[in-house]
Design a protein around this motif. Structure first.
Motif, PDB file in Angstrom:
ATOM      1  N   LEU A 251      -7.901  -4.625  10.347  1.00  0.00           N
ATOM      2  CA  LEU A 251      -7.786  -3.683   9.923  1.00  0.00           C
ATOM      3  C   LEU A 251      -7.644  -2.643  10.847  1.00  0.00           C
ATOM      4  O   LEU A 251      -6.639  -1.968  10.767  1.00  0.00           O
ATOM      5  CB  LEU A 251      -8.369  -3.784   7.767  1.00  0.00           C
ATOM      6  CG  LEU A 251      -7.963  -4.026   7.492  1.00  0.00           C
ATOM      7  CD1 LEU A 251      -8.919  -4.392   6.147  1.00  0.00           C
ATOM      8  CD2 LEU A 251      -6.159  -4.643   6.826  1.00  0.00           C
TER       9      LEU A 251
ATOM     10  N   ILE B  33      -6.824   1.346   4.750  1.00  0.00           N
ATOM     11  CA  ILE B  33      -5.810   1.993   4.262  1.00  0.00           C
ATOM     12  C   ILE B  33      -4.972   3.250   4.521  1.00  0.00           C
ATOM     13  O   ILE B  33      -3.843   2.911   4.173  1.00  0.00           O
ATOM     14  CB  ILE B  33      -6.436   1.823   2.541  1.00  0.00           C
ATOM     15  CG1 ILE B  33      -7.437   0.280   2.276  1.00  0.00           C
ATOM     16  CG2 ILE B  33      -5.556   2.128   1.823  1.00  0.00           C
ATOM     17  CD1 ILE B  33      -8.349   0.353   1.434  1.00  0.00           C
ATOM     18  N   HIS B  34      -5.154   3.884   4.980  1.00  0.00           N
ATOM     19  CA  HIS B  34      -4.771   5.390   4.746  1.00  0.00           C
ATOM     20  C   HIS B  34      -3.925   5.429   6.259  1.00  0.00           C
ATOM     21  O   HIS B  34      -3.281   5.904   5.662  1.00  0.00           O
ATOM     22  CB  HIS B  34      -5.950   6.484   5.359  1.00  0.00           C
ATOM     23  CG  HIS B  34      -5.450   7.919   5.604  1.00  0.00           C
ATOM     24  ND1 HIS B  34      -4.642   8.862   4.695  1.00  0.00           N
ATOM     25  CD2 HIS B  34      -5.347   9.161   7.037  1.00  0.00           C
ATOM     26  CE1 HIS B  34      -4.121   9.683   5.823  1.00  0.00           C
ATOM     27  NE2 HIS B  34      -4.876  10.101   6.344  1.00  0.00           N
TER      28      HIS B  34
ATOM     29  N   ARG C  78      -2.718   2.594   6.982  1.00  0.00           N
ATOM     30  CA  ARG C  78      -1.079   2.150   6.851  1.00  0.00           C
ATOM     31  C   ARG C  78      -0.826   2.679   6.349  1.00  0.00           C
ATOM     32  O   ARG C  78       0.664   2.085   5.882  1.00  0.00           O
ATOM     33  CB  ARG C  78      -1.833   0.422   5.762  1.00  0.00           C
ATOM     34  CG  ARG C  78      -0.824  -0.058   5.070  1.00  0.00           C
ATOM     35  CD  ARG C  78      -0.889  -1.477   4.932  1.00  0.00           C
ATOM     36  NE  ARG C  78      -0.105  -2.436   4.906  1.00  0.00           N
ATOM     37  CZ  ARG C  78      -0.051  -3.806   4.859  1.00  0.00           C
ATOM     38  NH1 ARG C  78      -0.732  -4.472   6.068  1.00  0.00           N
ATOM     39  NH2 ARG C  78       1.367  -4.227   4.326  1.00  0.00           N
ATOM     40  N   LYS C  79      -0.357   3.429   5.248  1.00  0.00           N
ATOM     41  CA  LYS C  79       0.058   4.156   4.227  1.00  0.00           C
ATOM     42  C   LYS C  79       0.762   5.329   5.066  1.00  0.00           C
ATOM     43  O   LYS C  79       1.583   5.332   4.207  1.00  0.00           O
ATOM     44  CB  LYS C  79      -1.024   5.090   2.969  1.00  0.00           C
ATOM     45  CG  LYS C  79      -1.348   4.118   1.890  1.00  0.00           C
ATOM     46  CD  LYS C  79      -1.720   5.054   0.471  1.00  0.00           C
ATOM     47  CE  LYS C  79      -2.490   4.341  -0.700  1.00  0.00           C
ATOM     48  NZ  LYS C  79      -3.444   4.537  -1.108  1.00  0.00           N
TER      49      LYS C  79
ATOM     50  N   LEU D 108     -12.286   0.867   5.693  1.00  0.00           N
ATOM     51  CA  LEU D 108     -11.879   0.196   4.722  1.00  0.00           C
ATOM     52  C   LEU D 108     -10.743   1.434   4.614  1.00  0.00           C
ATOM     53  O   LEU D 108      -9.817   1.064   4.380  1.00  0.00           O
ATOM     54  CB  LEU D 108     -12.627  -0.217   3.420  1.00  0.00           C
ATOM     55  CG  LEU D 108     -11.454  -1.229   2.637  1.00  0.00           C
ATOM     56  CD1 LEU D 108     -10.824  -2.263   3.835  1.00  0.00           C
ATOM     57  CD2 LEU D 108     -12.375  -2.044   2.006  1.00  0.00           C
TER      58      LEU D 108
ATOM     59  N   ARG E 211       1.348  -9.206   4.681  1.00  0.00           N
ATOM     60  CA  ARG E 211       1.420  -8.403   3.657  1.00  0.00           C
ATOM     61  C   ARG E 211       0.112  -9.277   3.147  1.00  0.00           C
ATOM     62  O   ARG E 211      -1.173  -9.154   2.691  1.00  0.00           O
ATOM     63  CB  ARG E 211       2.134  -8.421   2.041  1.00  0.00           C
ATOM     64  CG  ARG E 211       2.998  -7.248   1.834  1.00  0.00           C
ATOM     65  CD  ARG E 211       3.964  -7.845   0.874  1.00  0.00           C
ATOM     66  NE  ARG E 211       4.333  -5.935   0.415  1.00  0.00           N
ATOM     67  CZ  ARG E 211       4.808  -6.218  -0.081  1.00  0.00           C
ATOM     68  NH1 ARG E 211       5.818  -6.432  -1.547  1.00  0.00           N
ATOM     69  NH2 ARG E 211       6.145  -4.241  -0.118  1.00  0.00           N
TER      70      ARG E 211
ATOM     71  N   ILE F 109      -8.457  -6.748   3.082  1.00  0.00           N
ATOM     72  CA  ILE F 109      -8.843  -6.618   1.770  1.00  0.00           C
ATOM     73  C   ILE F 109      -9.811  -7.141   1.327  1.00  0.00           C
ATOM     74  O   ILE F 109     -11.162  -6.274   1.437  1.00  0.00           O
ATOM     75  CB  ILE F 109      -7.400  -5.550   1.281  1.00  0.00           C
ATOM     76  CG1 ILE F 109      -6.960  -4.696   2.048  1.00  0.00           C
ATOM     77  CG2 ILE F 109      -8.480  -4.664  -0.365  1.00  0.00           C
ATOM     78  CD1 ILE F 109      -7.559  -3.656   2.003  1.00  0.00           C
TER      79      ILE F 109
ATOM     80  N   TYR G 185      -3.157  -9.088   5.131  1.00  0.00           N
ATOM     81  CA  TYR G 185      -3.944  -7.363   5.070  1.00  0.00           C
ATOM     82  C   TYR G 185      -4.300  -7.234   3.274  1.00  0.00           C
ATOM     83  O   TYR G 185      -5.738  -7.319   3.540  1.00  0.00           O
ATOM     84  CB  TYR G 185      -2.415  -6.710   4.511  1.00  0.00           C
ATOM     85  CG  TYR G 185      -2.808  -5.552   4.262  1.00  0.00           C
ATOM     86  CD1 TYR G 185      -2.729  -4.727   2.654  1.00  0.00           C
ATOM     87  CD2 TYR G 185      -3.667  -4.108   4.887  1.00  0.00           C
ATOM     88  CE1 TYR G 185      -2.822  -3.657   2.897  1.00  0.00           C
ATOM     89  CE2 TYR G 185      -3.919  -2.617   4.620  1.00  0.00           C
ATOM     90  CZ  TYR G 185      -3.162  -2.819   3.406  1.00  0.00           C
ATOM     91  OH  TYR G 185      -4.003  -1.001   2.899  1.00  0.00           O
TER      92      TYR G 185
END
Lengths: 114, 232
Positions: B153, B227-228, B230-231, B223, B161, B168, B164
């Motif tokens: 990641l 995630i940050h 990806r956003k 993690l 998706r 996660i 991902y």
């Protein structure tokens, strides 16, 4: 020798000419290549590898932006480029500086001939 | 039509595989190249014509690499380097402790109950009788897999998706396993005649050198960062 000279000059003005083409109309990368070749195939016969760095440089500096256009029917979505307001201003500055530069070079070379 | 698409995708994949750029730059080139090929196909050309114009995948990639020499080196930001280095170091430590834990596992398998005296607080270490299931091995494998998922990641993958979601879940599992490991090693205090389970912050902090705590922290940070990104 002259080929190298032409290559160097071309590299110097590519940002300006590509920006000009995109400022006139939103374009895909391939369309930009075709348009430049249509206007002047002698000097501006570009390959994708030459065009893409220019596009990314212009995009990173905010002169152009990219977007995806949904394909019609079964055709795939396509990425196209649009000139920003900043890009249009930058192009005007480039064009002005280019004309001044050409004028200076002409003065130097013609004075030498006299 | 499907054959044409396969040939197109294969060509694009092969070109991108030979590019010496950062991941982000490869994605940019891929998107532009795909559009260019689509437009050429729509103008009536076939993939053989296009390959003749653009060159073989190696030739096309070599040309891109040459022209985009400034973009060749992946941008290596300080924070990404720190996290990746921390992940690698921790993985090495996990593997070492995993190898050495075989001895611990043998002891635990025998199953010993140690109960302290009833007068005064005494650390009571209760180790259950571990059956033949190698719990520590499973724990180690989960941690390693979760780290690999976090790195997957972290390096910008997981655009799909399903991939991902799987990455996660594995990373979160690693964090939970680490936390469970911390709780598993917490001491129990005996007060009076009853054995009372008491959570002790003091004992927890005194174990800050515990590998499990660092694993949880690093995994959680990786993690969160992934995630940050990806956003964005």
């Amino acid at each position: 020798m002259t080929d190298k000279f032409v290559q160097q000059m071309k590299k110097g003005v590519l940002d300006m000419v590509v920006l000009r083409v995109i400022a006139e109309k939103d374009n895909y990368g391939y369309e930009i290549i075709q348009e430049l070749e249509r206007r002047d195939g002698e000097f501006f016969h570009l390959k994708e590898g030459t065009l893409y760095p220019v596009l990314y440089r212009l995009e990173d500096s905010g002169c152009i932006c990219s977007a995806w256009q949904e394909g019609q029917g079964r055709s795939a979505p396509k990425k196209y480029y649009t000139a920003t307001e900043q890009g249009k201003e930058v192009y005007n500055q480039y064009w002005q500086q280019w004309n001044e530069f050409v004028g200076c070079v002409r003065t130097i070379c013609e004075e030498g001939e006299q | 039509m499907i054959q044409k698409d396969d040939k197109k995708e294969k060509y694009i994949r092969q070109v991108c595989r030979n590019l010496r750029f950062s991941h982000e730059m490869k994605k940019r080139v891929e998107s532009d190249l795909r559009t260019d090929i689509e437009l050429r196909l729509e103008s009536g050309k076939n993939m053989d014509d296009i390959i003749r114009e653009l060159g073989t995948p190696r030739e096309a990639a070599a040309y891109f690499n040459q022209e985009m020499a400034e973009e060749k080196k992946p941008k290596f930001s300080g924070d990404r380097g720190f996290f990746l280095a921390a992940a690698v170091i921790t993985l090495v430590l996990i593997v070492c402790s995993y190898i050495s834990s075989n001895q611990v596992n043998e002891v635990l398998k025998r199953g010993t109950y140690i109960v302290g005296a009833a007068d005064g607080p005494t650390s009571v270490f209760i180790t259950g009788r571990i059956n033949d299931l190698p719990i520590h091995r499973i724990w180690g494998v989960v941690i390693i897999i979760s780290f690999l998922a976090a790195i997957y990641l972290f390096t910008g993958h997981g655009k799909n998706r399903i991939n991902y979601a799987i990455a996660i879940i594995l990373s979160v599992a690693g964090i939970l396993f680490s936390l469970l490991g911390i709780i598993y090693h917490l001491p129990f205090f005996e007060l009076g005649n009853t054995v009372q389970v008491t959570f002790s912050f003091r004992m927890l902090f005194s174990r800050m050198n515990t590998l499990l705590i660092w694993i949880s922290l690093i995994l959680a940070l990786m993690l969160a960062f992934a995630i940050h990104k990806r956003k964005k």
